[in-house]
Design a protein around this motif. Structure first.
Motif, PDB file in Angstrom:
ATOM      1  N   THR A 218       0.694  -1.312  -0.216  1.00  0.00           N
ATOM      2  CA  THR A 218      -0.001   0.043  -0.123  1.00  0.00           C
ATOM      3  C   THR A 218       0.815   1.318   0.302  1.00  0.00           C
ATOM      4  O   THR A 218       0.309   2.307  -0.497  1.00  0.00           O
ATOM      5  CB  THR A 218      -0.945  -0.025   1.180  1.00  0.00           C
ATOM      6  N   ALA A 219       1.776   1.070   0.674  1.00  0.00           N
ATOM      7  CA  ALA A 219       3.019   2.328   0.642  1.00  0.00           C
ATOM      8  C   ALA A 219       3.357   2.418  -0.858  1.00  0.00           C
ATOM      9  O   ALA A 219       3.557   3.537  -1.545  1.00  0.00           O
ATOM     10  CB  ALA A 219       4.299   2.054   1.295  1.00  0.00           C
ATOM     11  N   GLU A 220       3.466   1.515  -1.596  1.00  0.00           N
ATOM     12  CA  GLU A 220       3.803   1.542  -2.861  1.00  0.00           C
ATOM     13  C   GLU A 220       2.662   2.388  -3.974  1.00  0.00           C
ATOM     14  O   GLU A 220       2.731   3.035  -4.740  1.00  0.00           O
ATOM     15  CB  GLU A 220       4.236   0.161  -3.824  1.00  0.00           C
ATOM     16  N   LEU A 221       1.540   1.980  -3.425  1.00  0.00           N
ATOM     17  CA  LEU A 221      -0.015   2.677  -4.218  1.00  0.00           C
ATOM     18  C   LEU A 221       0.444   3.990  -3.861  1.00  0.00           C
ATOM     19  O   LEU A 221       0.085   4.941  -4.642  1.00  0.00           O
ATOM     20  CB  LEU A 221      -1.054   1.704  -3.596  1.00  0.00           C
ATOM     21  N   ALA A 222       0.610   4.447  -2.639  1.00  0.00           N
ATOM     22  CA  ALA A 222       0.651   5.788  -2.190  1.00  0.00           C
ATOM     23  C   ALA A 222       1.817   6.693  -3.153  1.00  0.00           C
ATOM     24  O   ALA A 222       1.634   7.732  -3.621  1.00  0.00           O
ATOM     25  CB  ALA A 222       0.924   5.946  -0.766  1.00  0.00           C
ATOM     26  N   GLN A 223       2.812   5.796  -3.040  1.00  0.00           N
ATOM     27  CA  GLN A 223       3.983   6.315  -4.033  1.00  0.00           C
ATOM     28  C   GLN A 223       3.568   6.713  -5.584  1.00  0.00           C
ATOM     29  O   GLN A 223       3.937   7.483  -6.027  1.00  0.00           O
ATOM     30  CB  GLN A 223       5.088   5.137  -3.834  1.00  0.00           C
ATOM     31  N   LYS A 224       2.781   5.555  -6.141  1.00  0.00           N
ATOM     32  CA  LYS A 224       2.578   5.533  -7.425  1.00  0.00           C
ATOM     33  C   LYS A 224       1.419   7.005  -7.574  1.00  0.00           C
ATOM     34  O   LYS A 224       1.845   7.713  -8.540  1.00  0.00           O
ATOM     35  CB  LYS A 224       1.885   4.656  -7.867  1.00  0.00           C
ATOM     36  N   VAL A 225       0.693   7.323  -6.667  1.00  0.00           N
ATOM     37  CA  VAL A 225      -0.294   8.118  -6.783  1.00  0.00           C
ATOM     38  C   VAL A 225       0.253   9.410  -6.494  1.00  0.00           C
ATOM     39  O   VAL A 225       0.395  10.538  -7.392  1.00  0.00           O
ATOM     40  CB  VAL A 225      -1.311   8.233  -5.655  1.00  0.00           C
ATOM     41  N   ALA A 226       1.444   9.674  -5.677  1.00  0.00           N
ATOM     42  CA  ALA A 226       2.282  10.665  -5.652  1.00  0.00           C
ATOM     43  C   ALA A 226       3.028  11.112  -6.810  1.00  0.00           C
ATOM     44  O   ALA A 226       2.916  12.215  -7.532  1.00  0.00           O
ATOM     45  CB  ALA A 226       3.365  10.582  -4.558  1.00  0.00           C
ATOM     46  N   GLU A 227       3.600  10.023  -7.495  1.00  0.00           N
ATOM     47  CA  GLU A 227       4.363  10.032  -8.820  1.00  0.00           C
ATOM     48  C   GLU A 227       3.247  10.733  -9.852  1.00  0.00           C
ATOM     49  O   GLU A 227       3.757  11.522 -10.726  1.00  0.00           O
ATOM     50  CB  GLU A 227       4.740   9.009  -9.355  1.00  0.00           C
TER      51      GLU A 227
ATOM     52  N   TYR B 208       0.700  12.572  -9.408  1.00  0.00           N
ATOM     53  CA  TYR B 208       0.520  13.980  -9.173  1.00  0.00           C
ATOM     54  C   TYR B 208       1.584  14.785  -9.583  1.00  0.00           C
ATOM     55  O   TYR B 208       1.663  15.726 -10.326  1.00  0.00           O
ATOM     56  CB  TYR B 208       0.463  14.028  -7.664  1.00  0.00           C
ATOM     57  N   ALA B 209       2.954  14.544  -9.388  1.00  0.00           N
ATOM     58  CA  ALA B 209       4.040  15.051  -9.779  1.00  0.00           C
ATOM     59  C   ALA B 209       4.094  15.316 -11.466  1.00  0.00           C
ATOM     60  O   ALA B 209       4.452  16.374 -11.969  1.00  0.00           O
ATOM     61  CB  ALA B 209       5.368  14.159  -9.408  1.00  0.00           C
ATOM     62  N   TYR B 210       3.729  14.210 -11.954  1.00  0.00           N
ATOM     63  CA  TYR B 210       3.638  14.155 -13.592  1.00  0.00           C
ATOM     64  C   TYR B 210       2.543  15.221 -13.787  1.00  0.00           C
ATOM     65  O   TYR B 210       2.735  15.936 -14.712  1.00  0.00           O
ATOM     66  CB  TYR B 210       3.262  12.735 -14.038  1.00  0.00           C
ATOM     67  N   LEU B 211       1.539  15.093 -13.048  1.00  0.00           N
ATOM     68  CA  LEU B 211       0.759  16.303 -13.452  1.00  0.00           C
ATOM     69  C   LEU B 211       1.098  17.559 -13.282  1.00  0.00           C
ATOM     70  O   LEU B 211       1.014  18.663 -14.385  1.00  0.00           O
ATOM     71  CB  LEU B 211      -0.833  16.071 -12.665  1.00  0.00           C
ATOM     72  N   GLN B 212       1.881  17.903 -12.378  1.00  0.00           N
ATOM     73  CA  GLN B 212       2.289  19.247 -12.185  1.00  0.00           C
ATOM     74  C   GLN B 212       3.293  19.701 -13.233  1.00  0.00           C
ATOM     75  O   GLN B 212       3.508  20.609 -13.853  1.00  0.00           O
ATOM     76  CB  GLN B 212       3.073  19.469 -10.850  1.00  0.00           C
ATOM     77  N   GLU B 213       4.129  18.646 -13.614  1.00  0.00           N
ATOM     78  CA  GLU B 213       5.589  18.816 -14.523  1.00  0.00           C
ATOM     79  C   GLU B 213       4.836  19.175 -16.054  1.00  0.00           C
ATOM     80  O   GLU B 213       5.593  19.879 -16.644  1.00  0.00           O
ATOM     81  CB  GLU B 213       6.568  17.745 -14.197  1.00  0.00           C
ATOM     82  N   SER B 214       3.939  18.188 -16.259  1.00  0.00           N
ATOM     83  CA  SER B 214       3.502  18.100 -17.633  1.00  0.00           C
ATOM     84  C   SER B 214       2.394  19.278 -18.015  1.00  0.00           C
ATOM     85  O   SER B 214       2.174  19.267 -19.088  1.00  0.00           O
ATOM     86  CB  SER B 214       2.805  16.654 -17.823  1.00  0.00           C
ATOM     87  N   GLY B 215       1.990  20.168 -17.022  1.00  0.00           N
ATOM     88  CA  GLY B 215       1.037  21.042 -17.135  1.00  0.00           C
ATOM     89  C   GLY B 215      -0.486  20.314 -17.357  1.00  0.00           C
ATOM     90  O   GLY B 215      -1.649  20.988 -17.524  1.00  0.00           O
ATOM     91  N   GLN B 216      -0.453  18.979 -17.120  1.00  0.00           N
ATOM     92  CA  GLN B 216      -1.731  18.345 -17.182  1.00  0.00           C
ATOM     93  C   GLN B 216      -2.686  18.867 -15.922  1.00  0.00           C
ATOM     94  O   GLN B 216      -3.988  18.680 -16.075  1.00  0.00           O
ATOM     95  CB  GLN B 216      -1.599  16.785 -17.105  1.00  0.00           C
ATOM     96  N   LEU B 217      -2.018  19.140 -14.853  1.00  0.00           N
ATOM     97  CA  LEU B 217      -2.834  19.635 -13.807  1.00  0.00           C
ATOM     98  C   LEU B 217      -3.719  20.809 -13.987  1.00  0.00           C
ATOM     99  O   LEU B 217      -4.868  20.875 -13.614  1.00  0.00           O
ATOM    100  CB  LEU B 217      -1.910  19.756 -12.732  1.00  0.00           C
TER     101      LEU B 217
END
Ligand code: B12
Ligand SMILES: Nc1nc2c(ncn2[C@@H]2O[C@H](COP(=O)(O)OP(=O)(O)O)[C@@H](O)[C@H]2O)c(=O)[nH]1
Ligand SMILES: [Mg+2]
Lengths: 134, 328
Positions: free
Chosen positions: B237-246, B248-257
């Motif tokens: 489940t920590a991995e799941l949390a990690q993937k979700v965080a990743e 979010y980071a992708y959304l921010q960096e790519s402008g998708q957010l």
């Protein structure tokens, strides 16, 4: 003016595992049109009070068949009072000797239902005592 | 005003009461939401969806634990269905999250669908705003999980987790195309059961066959084996949390957010218009009995619904009706 939906919580404080009654009540309250937050067994009074506030319920129904009601029921009322939430009504039920009624009423439990109490009478009590208009 | 201040300070009583007033559509509730709006928009909103019993609430509980390790404050909105027969509901998601009940950094609020069909409740969007104004770092929204129609969540969440379980009719075939558009992260829960590997393979090949532009996000698949094996469960489940965080980071960096926030804004206009125009009109027509009267006439084919709508829009809209709006 729209009516408020009645929201209640059914909780079992302490180590008592008799949850049949609590489950039946939860279903009966749903069938009466209430929104019911069901939190299951083995709750501390602290957890119950915190959940009642987060859920903004009108009423907390405590069920206890183990004999620990003298300690646990008043504690829930007290915690709600401390958190400025004494407007939340607390009622209880289960195996509760009549000799304890006075003590519980004095502690702020508004009604007590013991085996044999009909579901209709419980729903009716809630309808009569929870206001759905501001 | 007092209420607004309290909510912005994180007061749970005030916030939960306002959410309730919004659910019950009390007249004073919307104006409050208007005042709150400027305090919203800073939280990360995670949606979690999947069939009933798939383990959404259990995984939400685990995600809360992970987020709390990082000292993030968390709001949870857990939606369960309203009985169409009685209007009542049993809201039981909370049972899986009891260990967080006393944590002041966690605010869990159950919502009943009250007739909404998209997997959330009508007030869910408003409730998210209230939690945002409270300053929650992360808000997790658990949907009802009945079928394939519940896509409302994508209009509200930044990242959506789709939870699947082997052998629960969650075979890819039955999920059809929609699922790929919803999911940002897949969780295969109860993955110690037979069929988990196969589900993983099918899902992976479906993802592979989907058109993929360079640099685009590829939904990862996280296997979560068994709740009752605490060591691996926490790790997974920590991995799941990690993937979700990743994600979010992708959304921010790519402008998708930005794009998702805009999509959410569109939806908010849609919802707000409905609340501000449609509902009062319907309420008015219902109260006066006109709705019933018109339905009768339409039933008898004395009049058609399109003319009715136009006539009503003329009466209620100052501009002179829908046709006028078209011309502007
Ligand atoms: C079924 C039962 C069990 C089942 C429980 C299954 C389950 N998951 O619920 C099992 C077999 C597991 C069990 C175990 C035990 N039991 Co047992 N059990 C009973 C029994 C026979 C019936 C309880 C029941 O389900 N009634 C049906 C439901 C619908 O009724 P109810 O819960 O009372 O609810 C009604 C009212 O009380 C009221 N009500 C109840 N709660 C609430 C809450 C609110 C808010 C409201 C408004 C109303 C309300 O409304 C309901 C409708 O009328 C009772 C005896 C009895 N006649 O009550 C003993 C009884 C409760 N058990 C008892 C004991 C001692 C035990 C054990 C300790 C036995 C042991 N030594 O192992 C264990 C402990 C289990 C545990 N973990 O806590 C004693 C308790 C004695 C006491 N309090 O002093 C009883 C009274 C039997 C006896 N006469 O000695 N038990
Ligand atoms: N065996 C097993 N059971 C699980 C697992 N995760 C959840 N469950 C159980 O599945 C049931 C439904 O879980 P819940 O989280 O309420 O599902 P939801 O309806 O999707 O929210 C509960 O009885 C859980 O205890 C798991 O990893 N393994
Ligand atoms: Mg759930």
């Amino acid at each position: 003016m729209p009516d408020r939906k009645i929201r209640v919580m059914v909780a079992k404080p302490g180590l008592d595992g008799h949850d049949r009654g609590a489950r039946i009540l939860a279903r009966c309250f749903r069938d009466a049109g209430f929104e019911v937050i069901y939190t299951g067994c083995h709750q501390t009074p602290e957890q119950i009070a915190a959940a009642a506030i987060q859920e903004d319920v009108d009423l907390v129904g405590l069920s206890c068949l183990s004999g620990a009601h003298r300690l646990l029921f008043p504690r829930v009322v007290e915690l709600l009072r401390k958190k400025d939430a004494s407007d939340i009504t607390v009622i209880g039920g289960g195996i509760i000797p009549e000799a304890d009624f006075t003590m519980l009423y004095e502690a702020g439990i508004k009604a007590i239902f013991t085996p044999g109490a009909t579901l209709d009478s419980i729903v009716e009590w809630i309808r009569n005592n929870i206001k759905t208009h501001d | 005003m007092e209420t607004i201040k309290k909510i912005c300070e994180g007061n749970v009583r005030a916030a939960s009461r306002l959410i309730r007033d919004l659910e019950d559509k009390l007249p004073h509730a919307r104006p409050r939401l208007r005042q709150l709006f400027k305090h919203t928009g800073k939280s990360f909103i995670i949606g979690i969806t999947g069939s009933p019993g798939a383990g959404k609430s259990t995984l939400t509980d685990a995600l809360i634990a992970e987020l709390r390790k990082l000292s993030k404050t968390v709001g949870v909105l857990a939606v369960d269905p309203t009985s169409p027969f009685t209007g009542g509901a049993i809201l039981g998601d909370r049972v899986r999250m009891l260990r967080h009940a006393e944590d002041e950094g966690v605010f869990i609020r159950s919502l009943a669908t009250r007739g909404a069909l998209g997997g959330l409740s009508q007030a869910a969007g408003d409730a998210i705003h209230v939690m945002e104004a409270m300053g929650k770092d992360v808000i997790i929204v658990e949907t009802v999980g009945i079928g394939q129609q519940e896509i409302d969540i994508i209009n509200h969440a930044h990242s959506v987790i789709v939870v699947m379980v082997p052998g629960m009719g969650d075979e890819i075939q039955s999920m059809k195309a929609g699922i790929l558009e919803i999911a940002d992260v897949f969780a295969i829960n109860k993955a110690d059961r037979a069929g988990a590997k196969q589900l993983h393979t099918e899902l992976a090949s479906l993802l592979n066959s989907a058109p993929q532009s360079a640099g685009a996000w590829r939904p990862p698949i996280v296997m979560i084996e068994n709740l009752y094996e605490p060591l691996t469960f926490v790790e997974q489940t920590a991995e799941l949390a990690q993937k979700v965080a990743e994600h979010y980071a992708y959304l921010q960096e790519s402008g998708q957010l930005d794009k998702r926030t805009e999509r959410r804004a569109m939806m908010q206009i849609n919802d707000a218009l409905r609340a501000c125009i449609m509902e009062p009109v319907i309420d008015n027509l219902t109260a006066s009995g006109e709705l019933q009267y018109l339905a009768e006439k339409i039933k008898n084919r004395e009049i058609d619904p399109y003319s009715v709508a136009e006539e009503i829009s003329k009466r209620f809209l100052k501009s002179g009706g829908i046709n006028d709006i078209d011309k502007k």
